[in-house]
Motif scaffolding. Structure first.
Motif, PDB file in Angstrom:
ATOM      1  N   ALA A   1       8.483   6.432   6.371  1.00 29.97           N
ATOM      2  CA  ALA A   1       7.329   5.770   5.757  1.00 29.97           C
ATOM      3  C   ALA A   1       7.563   5.533   4.273  1.00 29.97           C
ATOM      4  O   ALA A   1       8.146   6.375   3.586  1.00 29.97           O
ATOM      5  CB  ALA A   1       6.088   6.623   5.955  1.00 29.97           C
ATOM      6  N   GLY A   2       7.145   4.369   3.789  1.00 28.23           N
ATOM      7  CA  GLY A   2       7.174   4.085   2.355  1.00 28.23           C
ATOM      8  C   GLY A   2       8.513   3.656   1.795  1.00 28.23           C
ATOM      9  O   GLY A   2       8.649   3.501   0.581  1.00 28.23           O
TER      10      GLY A   2
ATOM     11  N   THR B   1      -1.302  -1.206  17.375  1.00 23.29           N
ATOM     12  CA  THR B   1      -0.124  -0.448  16.936  1.00 23.29           C
ATOM     13  C   THR B   1       0.971  -0.511  17.998  1.00 23.29           C
ATOM     14  O   THR B   1       1.734   0.432  18.187  1.00 23.29           O
ATOM     15  CB  THR B   1      -0.449   1.027  16.605  1.00 23.29           C
ATOM     16  OG1 THR B   1      -1.017   1.611  17.776  1.00 23.29           O
ATOM     17  CG2 THR B   1      -1.422   1.137  15.446  1.00 23.29           C
TER      18      THR B   1
ATOM     19  N   ASP C   1      12.851   4.075  -2.360  1.00 24.92           N
ATOM     20  CA  ASP C   1      11.484   4.605  -2.339  1.00 24.92           C
ATOM     21  C   ASP C   1      10.628   3.911  -3.410  1.00 24.92           C
ATOM     22  O   ASP C   1      11.115   3.056  -4.142  1.00 24.92           O
ATOM     23  CB  ASP C   1      11.479   6.140  -2.458  1.00 24.92           C
ATOM     24  CG  ASP C   1      11.942   6.643  -3.825  1.00 24.92           C
ATOM     25  OD1 ASP C   1      11.932   5.858  -4.800  1.00 24.92           O
ATOM     26  OD2 ASP C   1      12.317   7.830  -3.913  1.00 24.92           O
ATOM     27  N   GLU C   2       9.361   4.301  -3.467  1.00 23.88           N
ATOM     28  CA  GLU C   2       8.419   3.618  -4.383  1.00 23.88           C
ATOM     29  C   GLU C   2       8.784   3.836  -5.854  1.00 23.88           C
ATOM     30  O   GLU C   2       8.316   3.120  -6.727  1.00 23.88           O
ATOM     31  CB  GLU C   2       6.983   4.095  -4.125  1.00 23.88           C
ATOM     32  CG  GLU C   2       6.441   3.732  -2.749  1.00 23.88           C
ATOM     33  CD  GLU C   2       5.827   2.333  -2.677  1.00 23.88           C
ATOM     34  OE1 GLU C   2       5.971   1.557  -3.640  1.00 23.88           O
ATOM     35  OE2 GLU C   2       5.210   2.031  -1.641  1.00 23.88           O
TER      36      GLU C   2
ATOM     37  N   CYS D   1       9.490  -1.336  15.317  1.00 27.70           N
ATOM     38  CA  CYS D   1       8.434  -0.715  14.514  1.00 27.70           C
ATOM     39  C   CYS D   1       7.082  -1.168  15.069  1.00 27.70           C
ATOM     40  O   CYS D   1       7.019  -2.005  15.975  1.00 27.70           O
ATOM     41  CB  CYS D   1       8.551  -1.082  13.034  1.00 27.70           C
ATOM     42  SG  CYS D   1       8.200  -2.799  12.645  1.00 27.70           S
TER      43      CYS D   1
ATOM     44  N   LEU E   1       1.756  -1.905   5.494  1.00 29.06           N
ATOM     45  CA  LEU E   1       1.188  -0.580   5.764  1.00 29.06           C
ATOM     46  C   LEU E   1       2.314   0.420   5.491  1.00 29.06           C
ATOM     47  O   LEU E   1       3.194   0.630   6.333  1.00 29.06           O
ATOM     48  CB  LEU E   1       0.706  -0.462   7.213  1.00 29.06           C
ATOM     49  CG  LEU E   1      -0.467  -1.354   7.627  1.00 29.06           C
ATOM     50  CD1 LEU E   1      -0.849  -1.092   9.080  1.00 29.06           C
ATOM     51  CD2 LEU E   1      -1.672  -1.120   6.712  1.00 29.06           C
ATOM     52  N   ARG E   2       2.278   1.008   4.297  1.00 31.82           N
ATOM     53  CA  ARG E   2       3.396   1.849   3.845  1.00 31.82           C
ATOM     54  C   ARG E   2       3.704   3.030   4.781  1.00 31.82           C
ATOM     55  O   ARG E   2       4.820   3.534   4.802  1.00 31.82           O
ATOM     56  CB  ARG E   2       3.122   2.388   2.428  1.00 31.82           C
ATOM     57  CG  ARG E   2       3.127   1.315   1.335  1.00 31.82           C
ATOM     58  CD  ARG E   2       4.532   0.758   1.147  1.00 31.82           C
ATOM     59  NE  ARG E   2       4.701   0.075  -0.134  1.00 31.82           N
ATOM     60  CZ  ARG E   2       4.507  -1.218  -0.335  1.00 31.82           C
ATOM     61  NH1 ARG E   2       4.109  -2.003   0.659  1.00 31.82           N
ATOM     62  NH2 ARG E   2       4.700  -1.753  -1.537  1.00 31.82           N
ATOM     63  N   GLU E   3       2.707   3.462   5.551  1.00 30.95           N
ATOM     64  CA  GLU E   3       2.928   4.628   6.410  1.00 30.95           C
ATOM     65  C   GLU E   3       3.697   4.307   7.686  1.00 30.95           C
ATOM     66  O   GLU E   3       4.034   5.207   8.448  1.00 30.95           O
ATOM     67  CB  GLU E   3       1.596   5.318   6.740  1.00 30.95           C
ATOM     68  CG  GLU E   3       0.645   4.504   7.627  1.00 30.95           C
ATOM     69  CD  GLU E   3      -0.284   3.581   6.848  1.00 30.95           C
ATOM     70  OE1 GLU E   3       0.086   3.130   5.747  1.00 30.95           O
ATOM     71  OE2 GLU E   3      -1.394   3.305   7.359  1.00 30.95           O
ATOM     72  N   ARG E   4       3.992   3.023   7.928  1.00 30.98           N
ATOM     73  CA  ARG E   4       4.685   2.642   9.158  1.00 30.98           C
ATOM     74  C   ARG E   4       6.201   2.783   9.034  1.00 30.98           C
ATOM     75  O   ARG E   4       6.815   2.124   8.192  1.00 30.98           O
ATOM     76  CB  ARG E   4       4.362   1.193   9.531  1.00 30.98           C
ATOM     77  CG  ARG E   4       2.894   0.959   9.850  1.00 30.98           C
ATOM     78  CD  ARG E   4       2.541   1.559  11.182  1.00 30.98           C
ATOM     79  NE  ARG E   4       1.202   1.192  11.601  1.00 30.98           N
ATOM     80  CZ  ARG E   4       0.155   2.016  11.631  1.00 30.98           C
ATOM     81  NH1 ARG E   4       0.298   3.275  11.259  1.00 30.98           N
ATOM     82  NH2 ARG E   4      -1.017   1.580  12.051  1.00 30.98           N
ATOM     83  N   PRO E   5       6.828   3.616   9.876  1.00 29.38           N
ATOM     84  CA  PRO E   5       8.282   3.750   9.848  1.00 29.38           C
ATOM     85  C   PRO E   5       8.948   2.692  10.731  1.00 29.38           C
ATOM     86  O   PRO E   5       8.265   1.829  11.308  1.00 29.38           O
ATOM     87  CB  PRO E   5       8.515   5.150  10.423  1.00 29.38           C
ATOM     88  CG  PRO E   5       7.375   5.335  11.377  1.00 29.38           C
ATOM     89  CD  PRO E   5       6.217   4.505  10.862  1.00 29.38           C
TER      90      PRO E   5
END
Ligand code: M6P
Ligand code: ZN
Length: 188
Positions: free
Chosen positions: A128-129, A60, A108-109, A148, A88-92
């Protein structure tokens, strides 16, 4: 750590810096006006990306990037990056503009799409996302730096399939965010 940035141009210098360019011919799918695209040189340089990756083996870890988008349009749509979600959607991610004028398009999604104006000194937190794409609406180059986690990954597939929910186009001499037709209507 043997890495420098020229803050005037965004140019990164260092042994671990990798550079790549995106030409118009590799970006056909992202622009709306296909007829106009056919009349343009596919070798036209749209943007250049430089990325520095740490070699500490940390999954990371943090990368440091610099992207410069040339000024230009395909019809009334400004030059822009391909755009992506993170695998990895949680990565900002953080973007910060160092020169030029433009917009950061976020989606967004649920395909809800909006824009943050970018200008020298503007800093943008991409939560994230969120899918993200940068558009150059100015007369000169637009450069931004990015950071990131190295394991974030690029998901270009959903952008290739569905695009963003809106496009940044010139209307009446200024940039306007224009909503895309519904997916069903657009024939996707
Ligand atoms: C920034 C970062 C990079 C990205 C680049 C170009 O520098 O987000 O990870 O590759 O912009 O954007 P794209 O990958 O969407 O073409
Ligand atoms: Zn990203």
């Amino acid at each position: 750590m043997g890495l420098t940035i020229d803050w005037a141009t965004g140019e990164l210098t260092g042994q671990l810096v990798r550079s790549r360019v995106k030409k118009l011919g590799e970006l056909r799918e992202v622009f709306a006006d296909q007829a106009r695209l056919e009349t343009m040189d596919p070798e036209t340089l749209v943007y250049r990306v430089q990325v520095w990756l740490p070699e500490d083996g940390n999954p990371t870890g943090l990368l440091w990037g610099s992207t410069t988008i040339a000024p230009g349009k395909v019809g009334d749509e400004y030059f822009m990056t391909f755009g992506h979600f993170h695998t990895l959607r949680e990565r900002p991610e953080i973007y910060a503009a160092i020169r030029g004028e433009g917009g950061l398009i976020l989606m967004d999604e649920n395909r809800r799409t909006w824009m943050e104006p970018m200008t020298a000194g503007s800093v943008h937190y991409i939560g994230a996302g969120l899918a993200h794409r940068v558009v150059n609406t100015g007369e000169g180059p637009l450069t931004f730096v990015a950071s990131c986690n190295t394991d974030a990954g690029h998901d270009y597939e959903s952008i290739l399939r569905h695009g963003f929910g809106a496009r940044l186009k010139e209307a009446g001499g200024r940039p306007v965010l224009v909503a895309e037709e519904s997916l069903a209507g657009a024939g996707h």
